[in-house]
Structures are given as structure tokens and as C-alpha cells.
Design a protein around this motif. Sequence first.
Motif, PDB file in Angstrom:
ATOM      1  N   MET A   1       0.661  -1.167   0.130  1.00 29.61           N
ATOM      2  CA  MET A   1      -0.096  -0.114  -0.179  1.00 29.61           C
ATOM      3  C   MET A   1       0.947   1.461  -0.138  1.00 29.61           C
ATOM      4  N   GLU A   2       0.328   2.126  -0.864  1.00 29.93           N
ATOM      5  CA  GLU A   2       1.263   3.287  -0.912  1.00 29.93           C
ATOM      6  C   GLU A   2       0.964   4.395   0.290  1.00 29.93           C
ATOM      7  N   SER A   3       2.080   5.089   0.759  1.00 28.95           N
ATOM      8  CA  SER A   3       1.957   5.922   1.902  1.00 28.95           C
ATOM      9  C   SER A   3       0.899   7.202   1.326  1.00 28.95           C
ATOM     10  N   LEU A   4       0.598   8.093   2.500  1.00 25.46           N
ATOM     11  CA  LEU A   4      -0.572   9.037   2.158  1.00 25.46           C
ATOM     12  C   LEU A   4       0.293  10.194   1.080  1.00 25.46           C
ATOM     13  N   VAL A   5       1.581  10.296   1.457  1.00 31.79           N
ATOM     14  CA  VAL A   5       2.122  11.259   0.545  1.00 31.79           C
ATOM     15  C   VAL A   5       2.280  10.834  -0.760  1.00 31.79           C
ATOM     16  N   GLN A   6       2.774   9.623  -0.900  1.00 29.38           N
ATOM     17  CA  GLN A   6       2.709   9.212  -2.490  1.00 29.38           C
ATOM     18  C   GLN A   6       1.461   8.919  -3.053  1.00 29.38           C
ATOM     19  N   GLN A   7       0.171   8.760  -2.261  1.00 29.96           N
ATOM     20  CA  GLN A   7      -0.901   8.835  -2.977  1.00 29.96           C
ATOM     21  C   GLN A   7      -1.374  10.425  -3.256  1.00 29.96           C
ATOM     22  N   ARG A   8      -1.117  11.181  -2.482  1.00 31.86           N
ATOM     23  CA  ARG A   8      -1.176  12.663  -3.034  1.00 31.86           C
ATOM     24  C   ARG A   8      -0.397  13.088  -3.851  1.00 31.86           C
ATOM     25  N   LEU A   9       0.945  13.072  -4.134  1.00 25.24           N
ATOM     26  CA  LEU A   9       1.706  13.118  -5.078  1.00 25.24           C
ATOM     27  C   LEU A   9       1.222  12.522  -6.467  1.00 25.24           C
ATOM     28  N   ALA A  10       0.561  11.262  -6.382  1.00 25.23           N
ATOM     29  CA  ALA A  10       0.337  10.835  -7.628  1.00 25.23           C
ATOM     30  C   ALA A  10      -0.924  11.487  -8.371  1.00 25.23           C
ATOM     31  N   PHE A  11      -2.051  11.890  -7.387  1.00 22.41           N
ATOM     32  CA  PHE A  11      -3.133  12.660  -8.183  1.00 22.41           C
ATOM     33  C   PHE A  11      -2.740  14.067  -8.255  1.00 22.41           C
ATOM     34  N   GLU A  12      -1.890  14.605  -7.685  1.00 25.13           N
ATOM     35  CA  GLU A  12      -1.258  15.946  -7.939  1.00 25.13           C
ATOM     36  C   GLU A  12      -0.332  16.005  -9.517  1.00 25.13           C
ATOM     37  N   ARG A  13       0.084  14.860  -9.533  1.00 25.05           N
ATOM     38  CA  ARG A  13       0.944  14.456 -10.801  1.00 25.05           C
ATOM     39  C   ARG A  13      -0.008  14.446 -12.033  1.00 25.05           C
ATOM     40  N   GLU A  14      -1.159  13.970 -11.886  1.00 21.69           N
ATOM     41  CA  GLU A  14      -2.199  13.332 -12.926  1.00 21.69           C
ATOM     42  C   GLU A  14      -2.702  14.833 -13.008  1.00 21.69           C
ATOM     43  N   ARG A  15      -3.079  15.483 -12.094  1.00 23.60           N
ATOM     44  CA  ARG A  15      -3.648  16.933 -12.245  1.00 23.60           C
ATOM     45  C   ARG A  15      -2.858  17.780 -13.104  1.00 23.60           C
ATOM     46  N   LEU A  16      -1.560  17.903 -13.010  1.00 20.70           N
ATOM     47  CA  LEU A  16      -0.452  18.609 -13.587  1.00 20.70           C
ATOM     48  C   LEU A  16      -0.491  18.213 -15.121  1.00 20.70           C
ATOM     49  N   ARG A  69     -10.852  14.843  -3.707  1.00 19.06           N
ATOM     50  CA  ARG A  69     -11.823  15.016  -2.765  1.00 19.06           C
ATOM     51  C   ARG A  69     -12.091  13.633  -1.999  1.00 19.06           C
ATOM     52  N   SER A  70     -12.321  12.607  -2.572  1.00 13.03           N
ATOM     53  CA  SER A  70     -12.319  11.180  -1.831  1.00 13.03           C
ATOM     54  C   SER A  70     -11.355  11.037  -0.800  1.00 13.03           C
ATOM     55  N   PHE A  71      -9.869  11.320  -1.191  1.00 14.53           N
ATOM     56  CA  PHE A  71      -8.958  11.022  -0.528  1.00 14.53           C
ATOM     57  C   PHE A  71      -9.106  11.948   0.712  1.00 14.53           C
ATOM     58  N   GLU A  72      -9.110  13.368   0.619  1.00 17.11           N
ATOM     59  CA  GLU A  72      -9.405  13.936   1.815  1.00 17.11           C
ATOM     60  C   GLU A  72     -10.466  13.844   2.785  1.00 17.11           C
ATOM     61  N   LEU A  73     -11.643  13.326   2.051  1.00 17.87           N
ATOM     62  CA  LEU A  73     -12.671  12.835   2.742  1.00 17.87           C
ATOM     63  C   LEU A  73     -12.475  11.705   3.620  1.00 17.87           C
ATOM     64  N   GLU A  74     -11.527  10.766   3.170  1.00 17.74           N
ATOM     65  CA  GLU A  74     -11.209   9.598   3.852  1.00 17.74           C
ATOM     66  C   GLU A  74     -10.134   9.757   5.117  1.00 17.74           C
ATOM     67  N   HIS A  75      -9.138  10.683   4.543  1.00 16.75           N
ATOM     68  CA  HIS A  75      -8.012  10.876   5.412  1.00 16.75           C
ATOM     69  C   HIS A  75      -7.862  12.113   6.126  1.00 16.75           C
ATOM     70  N   GLY A  76      -8.599  13.192   5.648  1.00 17.89           N
ATOM     71  CA  GLY A  76      -8.310  14.531   6.142  1.00 17.89           C
ATOM     72  C   GLY A  76      -7.814  15.568   5.218  1.00 17.89           C
ATOM     73  N   PRO A  77      -8.133  16.809   5.332  1.00 19.26           N
ATOM     74  CA  PRO A  77      -7.410  17.765   4.308  1.00 19.26           C
ATOM     75  C   PRO A  77      -5.983  17.873   4.408  1.00 19.26           C
ATOM     76  N   THR A  78      -5.544  17.600   5.381  1.00 16.89           N
ATOM     77  CA  THR A  78      -3.933  17.624   5.432  1.00 16.89           C
ATOM     78  C   THR A  78      -3.361  16.417   5.372  1.00 16.89           C
ATOM     79  N   ALA A  79      -3.821  15.279   5.314  1.00 14.90           N
ATOM     80  CA  ALA A  79      -3.204  13.877   4.914  1.00 14.90           C
ATOM     81  C   ALA A  79      -2.516  14.025   3.897  1.00 14.90           C
ATOM     82  N   GLY A  80      -0.996  13.537   4.073  1.00 11.08           N
ATOM     83  CA  GLY A  80      -0.053  13.437   3.051  1.00 11.08           C
ATOM     84  C   GLY A  80       0.555  14.530   2.405  1.00 11.08           C
TER      85      GLY A  80
END
Length: 83
Positions: A1-16, A69-80
Motif C-alpha cells: 500500500m502506498e503512503s499518504l504522501v505518495q497517494q497525494r503526489l500521484a493525483f497531483e501529478r495526474e492533475r498537472l 476530494r475522496s482522499f481528503e474525505l477519507e484521510h482529512g484535508p492535510t493528509a499526505g
Amino acid sequence: MESLVQQRLAFERERLTGWVLFAAGLLFAVGCVWFAVTGMTVSWAMAVLWVVWACFGIRRVMRARRRQRSFELEHGPTAGVRR
């Protein structure tokens, strides 16, 4: 399982990536239309292809935002978020 930081970086990379695809598609579509209007032999199909490319980029941006949005609902807005 990926860490929260890796998950956040993945969807930020997809957005960019989505924004880059959108900008490139729009730029090339406008260029194709400009060349066609000035009389150069450019296929209108190429302009349509670049517009579809730009739409694909917007789709990636929207998908990344939904995932965020789903990530932040599950883990909180500052997760990762790296501090």
C-alpha cells in the motif's frame, strides 16, 4: 500500500499532466485553425484531433480532483501534505 504522501503526489501529478495536455492541445488546435484560415494546407481533422486532446486533458484534471476530494474525505484535508 502506498503512503499518504505518495497517494497525494500521484493525483497531483495526474492533475498537472492534465493541464499540460489541455494547454498543448489548445495551442496546437489554435495553430491548426490559424494555418487553415491563412490558406496553408492543414487538415481540419488535425484541429479536431487537438481539441479532443485538450478535452482528454480536462478529463484528467477532473478525475484527479475527484480523487483528491475522496482522499481528503477519507484521510482529512492535510493528509499526505509534506511539512
